[in-house]
Each structure stands twice: as C-alpha cells, then as structure tokens.
Design an enzyme around this catalytic site. Structure first.
Site, PDB file in Angstrom:
ATOM      1  N   SER A 171       0.897  -1.235   0.091  1.00  0.00           N
ATOM      2  CA  SER A 171      -0.005   0.078  -0.120  1.00  0.00           C
ATOM      3  C   SER A 171       0.725   1.260  -0.081  1.00  0.00           C
ATOM      4  O   SER A 171       1.705   1.433   0.790  1.00  0.00           O
ATOM      5  CB  SER A 171      -1.016  -0.047   1.263  1.00  0.00           C
ATOM      6  N   HIS A 231      -1.309  -1.357  -4.152  1.00  0.00           N
ATOM      7  CA  HIS A 231      -2.524  -1.052  -3.460  1.00  0.00           C
ATOM      8  C   HIS A 231      -2.523   0.434  -3.244  1.00  0.00           C
ATOM      9  O   HIS A 231      -1.580   1.067  -2.847  1.00  0.00           O
ATOM     10  CB  HIS A 231      -2.760  -1.698  -2.111  1.00  0.00           C
ATOM     11  N   ASP A 255      -4.819   3.790  -1.775  1.00  0.00           N
ATOM     12  CA  ASP A 255      -5.885   3.713  -0.864  1.00  0.00           C
ATOM     13  C   ASP A 255      -6.332   5.396  -0.761  1.00  0.00           C
ATOM     14  O   ASP A 255      -5.410   6.271  -0.803  1.00  0.00           O
ATOM     15  CB  ASP A 255      -5.147   3.754   0.731  1.00  0.00           C
ATOM     16  N   MET A 313      -8.566   8.273   0.490  1.00  0.00           N
ATOM     17  CA  MET A 313      -9.246   8.542   1.696  1.00  0.00           C
ATOM     18  C   MET A 313      -9.732  10.075   1.441  1.00  0.00           C
ATOM     19  O   MET A 313      -9.093  10.956   1.043  1.00  0.00           O
ATOM     20  CB  MET A 313      -8.605   8.446   2.787  1.00  0.00           C
ATOM     21  N   HIS A 363      -8.394   1.367  -3.531  1.00  0.00           N
ATOM     22  CA  HIS A 363      -9.414   0.869  -2.476  1.00  0.00           C
ATOM     23  C   HIS A 363      -9.999   2.296  -2.101  1.00  0.00           C
ATOM     24  O   HIS A 363      -9.507   3.031  -1.431  1.00  0.00           O
ATOM     25  CB  HIS A 363      -8.502   0.283  -1.243  1.00  0.00           C
ATOM     26  N   MET A 409     -12.004   4.685   0.023  1.00  0.00           N
ATOM     27  CA  MET A 409     -12.631   5.120   1.254  1.00  0.00           C
ATOM     28  C   MET A 409     -13.512   6.214   1.105  1.00  0.00           C
ATOM     29  O   MET A 409     -12.924   7.146   1.650  1.00  0.00           O
ATOM     30  CB  MET A 409     -11.570   4.723   2.395  1.00  0.00           C
ATOM     31  N   MET A 468     -11.313  -6.117   5.645  1.00  0.00           N
ATOM     32  CA  MET A 468     -10.325  -5.239   6.700  1.00  0.00           C
ATOM     33  C   MET A 468      -9.982  -5.829   7.783  1.00  0.00           C
ATOM     34  O   MET A 468     -10.849  -6.429   8.467  1.00  0.00           O
ATOM     35  CB  MET A 468     -11.145  -3.983   6.647  1.00  0.00           C
ATOM     36  N   GLY A 485      -0.481   1.550   9.675  1.00  0.00           N
ATOM     37  CA  GLY A 485       0.222   1.131  10.895  1.00  0.00           C
ATOM     38  C   GLY A 485      -0.458   1.006  11.916  1.00  0.00           C
ATOM     39  O   GLY A 485      -0.117   0.997  13.312  1.00  0.00           O
ATOM     40  N   ASP A 501      -6.578  -6.493   4.380  1.00  0.00           N
ATOM     41  CA  ASP A 501      -5.853  -5.167   4.404  1.00  0.00           C
ATOM     42  C   ASP A 501      -5.947  -4.663   5.983  1.00  0.00           C
ATOM     43  O   ASP A 501      -6.886  -4.544   6.464  1.00  0.00           O
ATOM     44  CB  ASP A 501      -6.629  -4.327   3.759  1.00  0.00           C
ATOM     45  N   SER A 527       2.751  -0.408   5.918  1.00  0.00           N
ATOM     46  CA  SER A 527       3.778  -0.146   6.924  1.00  0.00           C
ATOM     47  C   SER A 527       4.960  -1.136   6.717  1.00  0.00           C
ATOM     48  O   SER A 527       6.219  -0.979   7.015  1.00  0.00           O
ATOM     49  CB  SER A 527       3.375   0.282   8.001  1.00  0.00           C
TER      50      SER A 527
END
Ligand code: DX5
Ligand code: ZN
Length: 220
Positions: free
Chosen positions: A8, A33, A35, A37, A66, A68, A137, A145, A175, A198
């Site tokens: 990610s 991946h 992310d 947000m 992904h 969100m 998830m 992290g 994930d 992370s």
C-alpha cells in the site's frame, strides 16, 4: 494457491511516489494498493485520480484502488480513466451497491467490495457472483500502521467458504496490520492477496520483506 502481495502506497514516501512504486515492483510486489481517503467516509485525506494517472506510466503492475470515499459513483469513471485495474468500495458508502458494481465493471475494471471489521457478510448475499474480489479489513479504515484485529480471521474463513461454494475465481484480499509474522495465519484462514503498507515501506529492504512474506506463504 497463488498468493499476491499488494504494497500500500499509503506508507510510501509521497514526495517520491514514482520511485517507490518502481522499487516495490522490483522487490517482487504483485499489485500496487492505492488507498483513497476523503476525510468524510474516513477521517483522513490522501490521493485521487490525478495521482493515480501520474503513477500509471511508472508501473506495469495492476493498480488496486481501494476507495474509502462517500459517495462512490462519481469517482469510478475517474479512476477507470486514470488506469485502475481493480476498484473496491465499502458497501456502506454507496446508496445502490449493485449499481456501483455494474458501473465499475462497465468501465472495464475488476470490482471489489470491502468489509470493515464490524460489517456483516449479508452484503455478499446477492453480490458475490458479480465480484472479482472481496477485501476484508483487518483494521478500521483510515490509517496505516494499525494493529491487526485477529477477530476477523473467522470472517475471512467464512468468506473463503462462500467463494469456494460458488466456485468462481474471486480473490480474497486482507488489508491492515499484515506482516511477515502473521501472513501465514491469514493465508491459513483463506486469504490469497495481502495488503502490506507499513510492513513493506517501513522496512529498509523492500525485497527482503516481500521475499520473507512469500517464503512464509510458500511454507504452508
Ligand atoms: C487502511 C488502508 C490500508 C493501510 C494498510 O485504511 O486501507 O491499506 O495502508 O496499512 P498497514 O499495512 O500499515 O496496516
Ligand atoms: Zn487499503
């Protein structure tokens, strides 16, 4: 079983994103991946289609987007145009889940539903056959992290059971909080695709970290 590692970029150095993506590709990543947000569906703000399009020429690996975000639909064509291979979203964030799935597939992308740790599996009842991927998830979405939530393991196993019963090649991705130390346990529960933010980008040697993950999976 073919296992896939999806680093990610949330934990990458955002000032050197192109180089970071090339580095994990060289280190053995199978997917990137991505992310997204929105500071609305989740309490954090990351990157959008412009950054996805900017990264696309830097890698041949599939971009695993992904979302969100809430609402979802307007961003689907934007990410398809930006080069996404897979687009996943949270069913709570879409008013019409079936419509959003059709929108994603209509754009030529693979479609995934994302289940938060407390989301029940009912949303798979009438959708599973239309999915290319189920993303479970193992942390609450919003931040990299975080600590792996082990109570999702039985849920992963139940999703695996449903996929096998249907008999379709649907990927089962997990994930959040995945590391070399727990990846085998997650695979044993039934996952085949592993997001690691992370654990990969926080390590000194990406190839050693991804190699160690593959080694643990190979020993199953
Ligand atoms: C969390 C994101 C994850 C995150 C995983 O909302 O969806 O993809 O980057 O990060 P780690 O592997 O650090 O838990
Ligand atoms: Zn993610």
């Amino acid at each position: 079983m073919a296992y896939r590692i999806a680093p990610s970029i949330l934990s990458a150095d955002f000032a050197r994103l192109g180089d970071e993506v090339k580095a994990v590709a060289r280190a053995g990543a199978d997917l990137i991946h991505f992310d997204v947000m929105d500071n609305h569906y989740v309490p954090n703000l990351t990157v959008g289609p412009l950054v996805c399009a900017a990264l696309k020429p830097h890698t041949q690996l599939p971009l695993d987007v992904h979302l969100m975000v809430k609402p979802v639909d307007a961003l689907v064509p934007e990410f398809a145009k930006a080069g996404a291979s897979i687009i996943s979203f949270h069913p709570e964030a879409s008013e019409h889940v079936d419509r959003t799935l059709a929108l994603i597939r209509g754009q030529g992308c693979k479609a995934g539903l994302v289940l938060n740790p407390a989301t029940p599996l009912d949303c798979l009842d009438y959708t599973l056959e239309k999915l290319d991927l189920v993303l479970v998830m193992s942390v609450n979405p919003g931040f990299g992290g975080q600590q792996f939530i082990a109570s999702v393991l039985p849920k992963v196993a139940e999703v695996r059971r449903r996929i096998d019963k249907l008999g379709k090649d649907i990927w089962l991705e997990v994930d959040g909080g995945i590391k070399a130390d727990n990846i085998a346990e997650v695979a044993r529960a039934g996952a085949d695709t592993f997001v690691a933010g992370s654990a990969v980008f926080g390590s000194k040697d990406y190839a050693a970290t991804i190699g160690e993950m593959h080694k643990r999976l190979a020993s199953l």
